[in-house]
Design a protein around this motif. Structure first.
Motif, PDB file in Angstrom:
ATOM      1  N   PRO A 308      -6.519   0.707  -1.054  1.00 38.53           N
ATOM      2  CA  PRO A 308      -6.817  -0.276  -0.012  1.00 38.53           C
ATOM      3  C   PRO A 308      -7.096   0.406   1.322  1.00 38.53           C
ATOM      4  O   PRO A 308      -6.534   1.469   1.615  1.00 38.53           O
ATOM      5  CB  PRO A 308      -5.536  -1.117   0.053  1.00 38.53           C
ATOM      6  N   LYS A 347      -7.882  -4.662  -3.637  1.00 46.65           N
ATOM      7  CA  LYS A 347      -7.666  -3.673  -2.572  1.00 46.65           C
ATOM      8  C   LYS A 347      -7.967  -4.250  -1.189  1.00 46.65           C
ATOM      9  O   LYS A 347      -8.012  -3.511  -0.208  1.00 46.65           O
ATOM     10  CB  LYS A 347      -8.542  -2.449  -2.833  1.00 46.65           C
ATOM     11  N   ALA A 390      -4.720  -8.665  -0.299  1.00 52.42           N
ATOM     12  CA  ALA A 390      -4.127  -7.605  -1.113  1.00 52.42           C
ATOM     13  C   ALA A 390      -2.604  -7.730  -1.119  1.00 52.42           C
ATOM     14  O   ALA A 390      -1.996  -8.202  -0.159  1.00 52.42           O
ATOM     15  CB  ALA A 390      -4.534  -6.242  -0.562  1.00 52.42           C
ATOM     16  N   TYR A 394      -1.078  -3.553  -5.846  1.00 54.88           N
ATOM     17  CA  TYR A 394      -2.546  -3.570  -5.866  1.00 54.88           C
ATOM     18  C   TYR A 394      -3.106  -3.385  -7.277  1.00 54.88           C
ATOM     19  O   TYR A 394      -3.916  -4.162  -7.734  1.00 54.88           O
ATOM     20  CB  TYR A 394      -3.142  -2.505  -4.938  1.00 54.88           C
TER      21      TYR A 394
END
Length: 486
Positions: A308, A347, A390, A394
């Motif tokens: 992310p 993400k 998110a 994840y």
């Protein structure tokens, strides 16, 4: 945009992307109207993009074939695909390319059909190429005759000739968010590629410090075009600016033909953004690949980040191999696209999927079929995608996670190639449903038996539910009121 093969190579190394981000850090937006629109944009999650222009008649890469950089993906092909002439002749090829508007007559252009296809795919916003690097304007600009409504363009007499307006109106009527792609560099402008000098690469071909009057002319031209787009084409949500090499920075060691130049290309982004937002309050501005306060979200191209990212972002990616129409393009399987969409959303990103219409103004039939297949999955699973954010961890094995604002978490199980049904038992690491919650698989109303074992939720999936949900590209397991475990 360049070809998909090139960009996959360019973005293959995550450290290079991270280095760019560190050198030109993200600057959070402070305008509350823009912040509010960014939050809404993050709710949309899935967007539709189109690269389209006179180049679609030849089925060649958009714009880049007239750029004389000595790389495989740039410069003219060995044969002009329209006339069969000009083998290895840059000047002749460029002249022929610049005449493409005189034969451009996409009489099957029907933006309502495009909007129907995009809606069927489950996308929620559109980004359309109002002008690419070659400088041809797909809108009724008053700043140049190199435009779709010019008298030498056969399509100019068509009631739908002002293409950008027609596209925006059609998609807006279907409730889409509206994004205008606009190229900052303009290779047709005499104030960018000045005719008194050669054009060794993509950049302005003169020293802007030595010829400030030429550069000012280009800046004024660009601001005037964007003033038109932001004041005459209805409500816009996104101004998607391409050509990140047009920026204020100097590169003292750059050599001609290297893709960079020593002198700055300062387009006056503060003034441009202020102009655009006077016309469109709250407008999201994406000065992509530049960094700073006018890159409200970032746009990794043909790449999904490994982890992310700590700011708003959007993966822009082609459904086929090319951004613009090419005959017999190779379109990604719907299953692969769904998996990439899920991975992006897990993400925290948005996914912008591109298809190039053909010379007649139609979306290729194979692309339409792929988009329909994606849309069928979205119809059942969209509630795990839209308006989500998110949530850690994840991803875990074949699971990807999304979180709704009410605390519901979805664990999305990505099916293998030959996996047609869910396993009889799922062991889902991480987020735990609240006590007594009814866990289910989207596509079935059956409540599933579940229990916690350590840091995982174990879900039993009866044969009837496995049969009912068979054949999906991925399955979304709803975990109401989930909280993170420690």
């Amino acid at each position: 945009m360049k070809t998909a093969v090139l960009l996959l190579a360019l973005f293959a190394a995550t450290p290079a992307l991270a280095q760019h981000e560190e050198e030109h850090p993200y600057v959070p937006e402070t305008d509350p109207l823009v912040v509010r629109k960014l939050d809404r944009w993050q709710d949309w999650k899935f967007g539709f993009m189109m690269h389209w222009g006179p180049y679609s008649q030849w089925g060649v890469v958009e714009s880049w074939s007239i750029c004389s950089e000595d790389v495989d993906w740039c410069g003219p092909p060995k044969r002009n695909p329209h006339t069969g002439k000009y083998a290895n002749d840059y000047v002749g090829y460029k002249q022929a390319y610049e005449q493409l508007p005189t034969t451009f007559n996409p009489v099957k252009f029907d933006p309502a059909k495009w909007a129907d296809v995009a809606a069927d795919a489950g996308t929620k916003y559109v980004v359309f190429t109002t002008k690419h690097h070659d400088g041809f304007s797909m809108f009724d600009t008053k700043q140049t005759d190199y435009r779709i409504t010019a008298s030498n363009v056969p399509f100019h007499s068509n009631p739908r000739a002002n293409i950008a307006r027609e596209v925006f109106d059609a998609f807006r009527a279907r409730g889409f968010g509206i994004g205008a792609y606009f190229s900052k560099p303009d290779w047709h402008s005499d104030n960018y590629w000045a005719p008194r000098w050669a054009t060794p690469d993509r950049n302005v071909n003169y020293d802007t410090r030595k010829h400030p009057e030429l550069w000012k002319g280009f800046v004024d031209f660009t601001h005037a075009q964007l003033g038109e787009l932001t004041s005459q084409y209805g409500p816009l949500d996104i101004l998607w600016l391409d050509g990140g090499w047009v920026n204020p920075r100097e590169h003292p060691d750059a050599k001609p033909g290297s893709g960079s130049v020593p002198w700055p290309q300062d387009i006056d982004m503060p003034g441009l953004a202020a102009l655009a937002r006077r016309n469109q309050p709250g407008l999201i501005v994406v000065d992509r690949a530049v960094g700073g306060r006018y890159e409200n979200y970032r746009t990794p191209e043909q790449k999904i980040p490994d982890e992310p990212l700590p700011y708003p972002w959007e993966t822009c990616m082609t459904l086929g191999d090319s951004w613009s129409y090419v005959p017999n393009d190779r379109y990604k399987p719907a299953r692969d696209v769904v998996h990439m969409l899920v991975d992006v959303v897990a993400k925290g990103g948005n996914y912008l999927l591109n298809v190039g219409p053909d010379a007649n103004g139609e979306l290729p039939a194979e692309a339409i079929e792929r988009l329909h297949q994606i849309g069928q999955w979205m119809k059942l699973n969209g509630q795990a995608i839209y308006a989500s954010r998110a949530v850690a961890p994840y991803r875990a094995g074949k699971f990807r996670y999304t979180r709704l604002k009410d605390g519901t978490v979805y664990a999305i199980y990505l099916a293998d190639d030959k996996e047609k049904t869910l396993p009889a038992q799922l062991k889902i690491p991480g987020p735990a449903p609240e006590a007594g919650a009814s866990v289910r698989v989207l596509g079935s109303d059956a409540a599933l038996a579940w229990r916690r074992e350590g840091d995982a939720t174990v879900v039993d999936v009866p044969a009837a539910v496995r049969k009912q949900t068979a054949g999906a590209y991925a399955w979304s397991i709803e975990l109401p009121g989930a909280v993170l475990t420690h």
